[in-house]
Design a protein around this motif. Structure first.
Motif, PDB file in Angstrom:
ATOM      1  N   MET A 171       0.840  -1.204   0.000  1.00  0.00           N
ATOM      2  CA  MET A 171       0.000   0.000   0.000  1.00  0.00           C
ATOM      3  C   MET A 171       0.874   1.254   0.000  1.00  0.00           C
ATOM      4  O   MET A 171       0.582   2.219  -0.712  1.00  0.00           O
ATOM      5  CB  MET A 171      -0.934  -0.024   1.201  1.00  0.00           C
ATOM      6  N   LEU A 181      -6.514   2.269  -1.732  1.00  0.00           N
ATOM      7  CA  LEU A 181      -5.798   1.450  -0.752  1.00  0.00           C
ATOM      8  C   LEU A 181      -6.595   0.216  -0.364  1.00  0.00           C
ATOM      9  O   LEU A 181      -6.017  -0.846  -0.106  1.00  0.00           O
ATOM     10  CB  LEU A 181      -5.421   2.284   0.467  1.00  0.00           C
ATOM     11  N   SER A 223      -5.354  -3.623  -0.688  1.00  0.00           N
ATOM     12  CA  SER A 223      -5.423  -4.549   0.447  1.00  0.00           C
ATOM     13  C   SER A 223      -6.262  -5.790   0.135  1.00  0.00           C
ATOM     14  O   SER A 223      -6.060  -6.841   0.731  1.00  0.00           O
ATOM     15  CB  SER A 223      -5.966  -3.850   1.688  1.00  0.00           C
TER      16      SER A 223
END
Length: 70
Positions: free
Chosen positions: A13, A41, A45
């Motif tokens: 990230m 993000l 993830s």
């Protein structure tokens, strides 16, 4: 998720953020505003394995494609 995988995901990230900011000359605040709109993000993830073997340029291209489809 194991601690090692979590740490790797966080690092990916970070790399995606820094590479994207660098390409577009964005500040951290500007990137976070973009992230609020597109959940970049969160995308990283959810699929860290995709980003794990990418170069900096490929990471940015993947995010560009994701944002353009959102």
């Amino acid at each position: 998720m194991s601690e090692r995988r979590l740490n790797n995901t966080i690092f990916l990230m970070f790399l995606v953020t820094e590479n994207y900011k660098k390409k577009y000359g964005l500040s951290a605040h500007e990137f976070l505003e973009l992230d609020k709109k597109y959940a970049i993000l969160n995308y990283v993830s959810e699929c860290p394995d995709i980003f794990d073997s990418m170069s900096a340029q490929e990471m940015v291209e993947e995010v560009e494609q994701y944002v353009s489809e959102a």
